[in-house]
Design a protein around this motif. Structure first.
Motif, PDB file in Angstrom:
ATOM      1  N   ASP A  76       0.742  -1.275   0.034  1.00 38.02           N
ATOM      2  CA  ASP A  76       0.058  -0.054   0.001  1.00 38.02           C
ATOM      3  C   ASP A  76       0.912   1.353   0.049  1.00 38.02           C
ATOM      4  N   ILE A  77       1.181   1.763  -1.351  1.00 36.91           N
ATOM      5  CA  ILE A  77       2.104   2.862  -1.347  1.00 36.91           C
ATOM      6  C   ILE A  77       1.562   4.008  -0.774  1.00 36.91           C
ATOM      7  N   THR A  78      -0.124   4.205  -0.727  1.00 43.30           N
ATOM      8  CA  THR A  78      -0.570   5.400  -0.183  1.00 43.30           C
ATOM      9  C   THR A  78      -0.212   5.687   1.468  1.00 43.30           C
ATOM     10  N   GLN A  79       0.235   4.633   1.930  1.00 40.41           N
ATOM     11  CA  GLN A  79       0.672   4.859   3.497  1.00 40.41           C
ATOM     12  C   GLN A  79       1.785   5.394   3.590  1.00 40.41           C
ATOM     13  N   GLY A  80       1.811   6.126   4.739  1.00 41.94           N
ATOM     14  CA  GLY A  80       3.308   6.727   4.997  1.00 41.94           C
ATOM     15  C   GLY A  80       4.436   5.820   5.510  1.00 41.94           C
ATOM     16  N   GLY A  81       5.698   6.309   5.791  1.00 41.44           N
ATOM     17  CA  GLY A  81       6.814   5.624   6.092  1.00 41.44           C
ATOM     18  C   GLY A  81       7.564   5.436   4.977  1.00 41.44           C
ATOM     19  N   GLY A  82       7.446   5.796   3.819  1.00 39.13           N
ATOM     20  CA  GLY A  82       8.459   5.902   2.595  1.00 39.13           C
ATOM     21  C   GLY A  82       8.499   4.535   2.292  1.00 39.13           C
ATOM     22  N   LEU A  83       8.545   4.337   0.829  1.00 39.32           N
ATOM     23  CA  LEU A  83       8.628   3.266   0.175  1.00 39.32           C
ATOM     24  C   LEU A  83       9.722   2.167   0.464  1.00 39.32           C
ATOM     25  N   ASN A  84      10.691   2.705   1.095  1.00 32.13           N
ATOM     26  CA  ASN A  84      11.772   1.875   1.407  1.00 32.13           C
ATOM     27  C   ASN A  84      11.728   1.096   2.651  1.00 32.13           C
ATOM     28  N   THR A  85      10.848   1.521   3.339  1.00 30.79           N
ATOM     29  CA  THR A  85      10.545   0.844   4.842  1.00 30.79           C
ATOM     30  C   THR A  85       9.455  -0.584   4.360  1.00 30.79           C
ATOM     31  N   ALA A  90      -1.953  -7.526   6.084  1.00 29.71           N
ATOM     32  CA  ALA A  90      -2.835  -8.585   6.100  1.00 29.71           C
ATOM     33  C   ALA A  90      -4.206  -8.348   5.491  1.00 29.71           C
ATOM     34  N   GLY A  91      -4.610  -7.482   5.350  1.00 31.77           N
ATOM     35  CA  GLY A  91      -5.932  -6.967   5.001  1.00 31.77           C
ATOM     36  C   GLY A  91      -6.057  -6.746   3.568  1.00 31.77           C
ATOM     37  N   GLY A  92      -4.761  -6.720   2.780  1.00 27.99           N
ATOM     38  CA  GLY A  92      -4.770  -6.436   1.211  1.00 27.99           C
ATOM     39  C   GLY A  92      -4.766  -5.038   0.990  1.00 27.99           C
ATOM     40  N   ALA A  93      -4.123  -4.744  -0.287  1.00 30.53           N
ATOM     41  CA  ALA A  93      -4.064  -3.318  -0.818  1.00 30.53           C
ATOM     42  C   ALA A  93      -3.928  -3.358  -2.326  1.00 30.53           C
ATOM     43  N   ASN A  94      -4.094  -2.434  -3.033  1.00 27.95           N
ATOM     44  CA  ASN A  94      -4.052  -2.716  -4.404  1.00 27.95           C
ATOM     45  C   ASN A  94      -2.649  -1.880  -5.332  1.00 27.95           C
ATOM     46  N   SER A  95      -1.523  -1.908  -4.235  1.00 32.34           N
ATOM     47  CA  SER A  95      -0.408  -1.335  -4.697  1.00 32.34           C
ATOM     48  C   SER A  95       0.942  -1.894  -3.665  1.00 32.34           C
ATOM     49  N   ILE A  96       1.956  -2.059  -4.229  1.00 28.42           N
ATOM     50  CA  ILE A  96       3.322  -2.666  -3.743  1.00 28.42           C
ATOM     51  C   ILE A  96       4.150  -2.210  -4.232  1.00 28.42           C
ATOM     52  N   ALA A  97       5.290  -1.994  -3.281  1.00 25.51           N
ATOM     53  CA  ALA A  97       6.535  -1.389  -3.571  1.00 25.51           C
ATOM     54  C   ALA A  97       7.747  -2.466  -3.221  1.00 25.51           C
ATOM     55  N   VAL A  98       8.859  -2.936  -4.041  1.00 22.99           N
ATOM     56  CA  VAL A  98       9.518  -3.893  -3.647  1.00 22.99           C
ATOM     57  C   VAL A  98      11.037  -3.556  -4.203  1.00 22.99           C
ATOM     58  N   LEU A  99      11.848  -4.038  -3.657  1.00 22.80           N
ATOM     59  CA  LEU A  99      13.238  -3.718  -4.212  1.00 22.80           C
ATOM     60  C   LEU A  99      13.545  -5.058  -4.993  1.00 22.80           C
ATOM     61  N   TYR A 144      -2.930  -6.827  -3.164  1.00 23.59           N
ATOM     62  CA  TYR A 144      -1.694  -7.639  -2.761  1.00 23.59           C
ATOM     63  C   TYR A 144      -1.789  -7.914  -1.161  1.00 23.59           C
ATOM     64  N   TYR A 145      -1.543  -9.291  -0.580  1.00 20.71           N
ATOM     65  CA  TYR A 145      -1.506  -9.492   0.897  1.00 20.71           C
ATOM     66  C   TYR A 145       0.040  -9.779   1.057  1.00 20.71           C
ATOM     67  N   VAL A 146       0.657  -8.970   2.247  1.00 21.56           N
ATOM     68  CA  VAL A 146       1.748  -9.004   2.474  1.00 21.56           C
ATOM     69  C   VAL A 146       2.112  -9.593   3.759  1.00 21.56           C
ATOM     70  N   LEU A 147       2.681 -10.764   4.181  1.00 23.09           N
ATOM     71  CA  LEU A 147       3.007 -11.161   5.525  1.00 23.09           C
ATOM     72  C   LEU A 147       4.401 -11.351   5.652  1.00 23.09           C
ATOM     73  N   GLY A 148       4.825 -11.057   6.742  1.00 24.07           N
ATOM     74  CA  GLY A 148       6.272 -11.471   7.175  1.00 24.07           C
ATOM     75  C   GLY A 148       7.268 -10.498   6.213  1.00 24.07           C
ATOM     76  N   SER A 149       7.184  -9.505   6.221  1.00 26.34           N
ATOM     77  CA  SER A 149       8.088  -8.594   5.291  1.00 26.34           C
ATOM     78  C   SER A 149       9.174  -7.940   6.535  1.00 26.34           C
ATOM     79  N   THR A 150       9.020  -7.958   7.509  1.00 28.28           N
ATOM     80  CA  THR A 150      10.125  -7.668   8.445  1.00 28.28           C
ATOM     81  C   THR A 150      11.524  -8.350   8.254  1.00 28.28           C
ATOM     82  N   PRO A 151      12.358  -7.720   8.115  1.00 27.82           N
ATOM     83  CA  PRO A 151      13.875  -8.573   7.780  1.00 27.82           C
ATOM     84  C   PRO A 151      14.193  -9.653   8.895  1.00 27.82           C
ATOM     85  N   TYR A 152      14.640 -10.714   8.500  1.00 28.01           N
ATOM     86  CA  TYR A 152      15.250 -11.483   9.851  1.00 28.01           C
ATOM     87  C   TYR A 152      16.072 -11.043  10.674  1.00 28.01           C
ATOM     88  N   SER A 153      16.953 -10.178  10.348  1.00 28.12           N
ATOM     89  CA  SER A 153      18.075  -9.178  10.807  1.00 28.12           C
ATOM     90  C   SER A 153      17.484  -8.697  12.026  1.00 28.12           C
TER      91      SER A 153
END
Length: 178
Positions: A76-85, A90-99, A144-153
């Motif tokens: 959900d690129i419309t939400q804040g926090g910058g696209l690099n975060t 879990a509720g779904g969104a119609n956009s996604i940013a990915v490296l 798009y439903y994204v789960l577990g995107s927090t890095p393992y590090s």
């Protein structure tokens, strides 16, 4: 011996017989030509649908490959926090940013307004694109439903990131071929 020849023997067809046979022939040709046109129309629709499905398969394959080998999923690129975060949704969104695998940021979103409504753009701007779906495909729903995107590090996440894509739409250029 004298032979008598009958010179009044009618040879050929009468006008009525010719008109009846031509009428029957015309009716048969009309019925069969309607069938031929129906076959041609069905073939055209089949070709259109095949092209649409090929376009959609190619689009989804390119999108899923980028997401599969990517990192830093921001749903959900419309939400804040910058696209690099990273950001789950879990509720779904119609956009996604990915490296992507080369480190370039890629954004996929469903355009919901303007001339490109119903197309999937591979950019933040739905006015200029580029678009990964053709004009003969209208996407009515993309989540798009994204789960577990927090890095393992960070120590907070021990599961593999998961991205689920749900898509629905219409195919074809005419209302009869949708």
């Amino acid at each position: 011996i004298m032979k008598i020849f009958n010179r009044n023997v009618n040879k050929g067809f009468t006008l009525v017989e010719i008109m009846v046979s031509i009428s029957v022939f015309a009716v048969i040709m009309l019925i069969s030509s309607g069938s031929i046109y129906s076959v041609f129309d069905a073939n055209r629709k089949s070709q259109t649908l095949r092209g649409v499905m090929d376009n959609l398969n190619l689009s989804l394959e390119a999108m899923t490959r980028t997401i599969r080998f990517g990192s830093r999923y921001h749903c959900d690129i419309t939400q804040g926090g910058g696209l690099n975060t990273v950001r789950d949704c879990a509720g779904g969104a119609n956009s996604i940013a990915v490296l992507d695998s080369s480190g370039a940021q890629v954004v996929y979103q469903l355009c919901t307004s303007g001339a490109n409504t119903g197309r999937i753009a591979r950019s933040i701007d739905c006015n200029t694109g580029p678009f990964i779906t053709g004009t003969n495909v209208t996407i009515t729903g993309l989540s798009y439903y994204v789960l577990g995107s927090t890095p393992y590090s960070t120590g907070n996440n021990v599961i593999q990131p998961r991205v689920i894509i749900s898509i629905s739409g219409l195919a074809g250029t005419k209302s009869t071929s949708r």
